[in-house]
Design a protein around this motif. Structure first.
Motif, short mmCIF file in Angstrom:
data_model
loop_
_atom_site.label_atom_id
_atom_site.label_comp_id
_atom_site.label_asym_id
_atom_site.label_seq_id
_atom_site.Cartn_x
_atom_site.Cartn_y
_atom_site.Cartn_z
N UNK A 1 -38.18 -39.78 40.07
CA UNK A 1 -39.59 -40.06 40.38
C UNK A 1 -39.81 -39.89 41.89
N UNK A 2 -38.88 -40.45 42.67
CA UNK A 2 -39.08 -40.47 44.12
C UNK A 2 -38.48 -39.25 44.82
N UNK A 3 -37.88 -38.35 44.08
CA UNK A 3 -37.13 -37.23 44.67
C UNK A 3 -36.11 -37.75 45.68
N UNK A 4 -35.45 -38.81 45.29
CA UNK A 4 -34.48 -39.44 46.18
C UNK A 4 -33.06 -39.16 45.71
N UNK A 5 -32.11 -39.52 46.56
CA UNK A 5 -30.70 -39.36 46.22
C UNK A 5 -30.09 -40.71 45.86
N UNK A 6 -29.09 -40.65 45.02
CA UNK A 6 -28.40 -41.88 44.65
C UNK A 6 -27.54 -42.35 45.82
#
Lengths: 312, 197
Positions: A301-306
């Motif tokens: 959703x956030x285009x984030x990385x783990x």
């Protein structure tokens, strides 16, 4: 290619990755389930041509409606949406009559894309199935989020590179075609040896450097080319860290950003449910991977990385 | 050092400039392993990711690492690094000191026997041919595939049995290469790595 303009606010997520059996359908249905539980209106679309089985994950063995009606009878996509037992989630069953992907005409493809964009949903998840056929790549490229599912095996990694490389190549080709540089990409690629070009990144760099106008176009058009990576069936920390390595290599090899969204640990429970085609998604909380699905979907959703310990 | 220059060094290690020192150590180790060709991530790219390029990246990594450590010298001298990347790799290894073992074919067979895994099971699990596994353990080198493929197979084999994959592949390939050097003339200059003999 289909126009990018959207009628609805909904987002399209496409899930591909090249190799079969990496768990694309599993990730599609799990992420979809998470989103639906969160209250988003979700439509899952099974575009796995020749291997459509998303419906079986929801316990539907003989679907009444499928994409077959779209391709053969000209039915509208909106009429093929069927509800699932899961609130907020509906489904478009794939072409269960195994029509070959290359029989889809260009105008059918455009119509399909237009109608996918108009589906009444906040998130449309498209399960692409295996392979790097042009129709698959084009569907991948219209998505707002391009997601690849990978398992920690050499062959799967190889197929994924192939898939991403072909997607990028097609994107560059199509983009420049829209701007009137019709055959330049293929032309140079076919003569790459005489240009001293060994890979796609060098081709793109060459185009950028040689034609500043093209450079501007590519900067603009490729800025949205971001891949979201999901690792499935990981067994140890080393597998988990593969995501970070792939991120590093892809930036150096193709010059494109990868978001390592998350991973799902290998579990016998999932494997068994998938093999037995159990509609386990409704109680997937019991399989022990709910937390991992939550993390990876939130990152999508956030285009984030783990966040992985030991890897920044 | 100017801020921008320092940021570039952190970029090389794929870290934000405020990264804790432990991450600096970990990233350095992880990237060093990756671009030394130890990873299955680079393997499929073959010649498209040249050795020259790998070497250049490794040099950049070492340079960035050294400069970052120098810039944080007081902190670096009092903090004991936690090599979690190293720990991750050893997570599944045997209780005996893996560094002391040389993973030859017979040694691999012994490890497999100790885990009570039959060749048949292994073959099914890893989707590798029974014959290949048998030849691998018996060190019938002449029947085995090229090193680049063999490395992947060895790593899969090792990971399944909970042995350190990199060390298993390294040890075994050292023996394989020694045999190869003895039996065949050196390949011509510039021969492709992917070329099958």
């Amino acid at each position: 290619m289909a126009p990018k303009s959207k009628v609805k606010e909904g987002e399209i997520w496409a899930i591909g990755g090249g190799k079969g059996g990496t768990g694309k359908t599993f990730i599609t249905s799990s992420a979809g389930t998470y989103l639906a539980r969160k209250g988003r209106q979700v439509v899952l679309v099974d575009m796995d041509i020749g291997g459509a089985n998303l419906h079986t994950f929801f316990g539907i063995s003989r679907p009444q409606k499928s994409l077959t009606s779209f391709f053969e009878m000209g039915a509208s996509l909106g009429d093929l949406v069927v509800p699932t037992e899961m609130p907020n989630m509906s489904l478009i069953t794939g072409d269960i009559h195994s029509m070959a992907s290359d029989k889809i005409t260009f105008s059918q493809k455009l119509k399909l894309f237009r109608q996918i964009m108009k589906l009444n949903a906040q998130t449309v998840l498209v399960d692409l199935g295996a392979g790097s056929h042009n129709n698959t790549l084009d569907t991948f490229l219209i998505a707002d989020k391009m997601i690849v599912v990978l398992v920690p095996e050499v062959i799967a990694i190889e197929n994924m590179y192939h898939f991403i490389k072909n997607s990028l190549f097609r994107k560059v080709k199509m983009t420049l075609k829209e701007y009137g540089f019709k055959e330049i990409v293929q032309h140079i690629w076919d003569r790459r040896q005489s240009y001293g070009i060994v890979n796609l990144k060098e081709l793109i760099d060459y185009l950028r450097e040689s034609f500043s106008y093209i450079g501007t176009i590519l900067d603009h058009e490729l800025s949205s080319f971001q891949i979201h990576l999901v690792l499935n069936m990981v067994r140890n920390n080393q597998d988990v860290q593969l995501g970070a390595s792939i991120k590093s290599v892809m930036m150096k090899y193709l010059g494109i950003p990868i978001h390592y969204s998350g991973y799902v640990e290998y579990s016998d429970a999932v494997w068994k449910s998938v093999r037995e085609r159990k509609p386990f998604m409704l109680n997937y909380l019991a399989t022990g991977c709910a937390k991992e699905i939550e993390i990876l979907t939130e990152n999508l959703i956030k285009s984030a990385d783990i966040d992985i310990p030991g890897v920044a | 050092m100017p801020k921008d220059d320092l940021k570039k060094l952190y970029d090389v290690l794929e870290l934000p400039p405020d990264a804790p020192l432990r991450d600096v150590h970990n990233s350095h180790l992880r990237l060093k392993k990756l671009y030394s060709g130890e990873s299955i991530v680079l393997e499929p790219l073959g010649e498209e990711f040249t050795d020259k390029k790998k070497k250049k990246i490794l040099e950049q990594i070492e340079e960035a690492y050294a400069k970052i450590l120098a810039s944080r010298a007081p902190e670096a001298s009092r903090t004991e690094p936690l090599f979690s990347a190293e720990a991750a790799e050893e997570k599944l290894s045997e209780p005996e000191d893996p560094a002391a073992v040389v993973y030859s074919g017979p040694r691999l067979r012994k490890a497999r026997d100790a885990k009570n895994v039959s060749l048949n099971e292994l073959s099914k699990e890893l989707k590798l041919r029974l014959e290949l596994l048998n030849n691998l353990e018996a060190e019938r080198f002449e029947t085995l595939p090229e090193a680049i493929y063999l490395r992947a197979q060895l790593r899969t084999y090792a990971a399944f049995l909970g042995l350190p994959p990199v060390k298993v592949a390294d040890d075994y390939l050292r023996r394989y290469n020694a045999w190869k050097e003895k039996t065949s003339p050196p390949p011509p200059e510039g021969a492709s790595r992917r070329h099958r003999s």
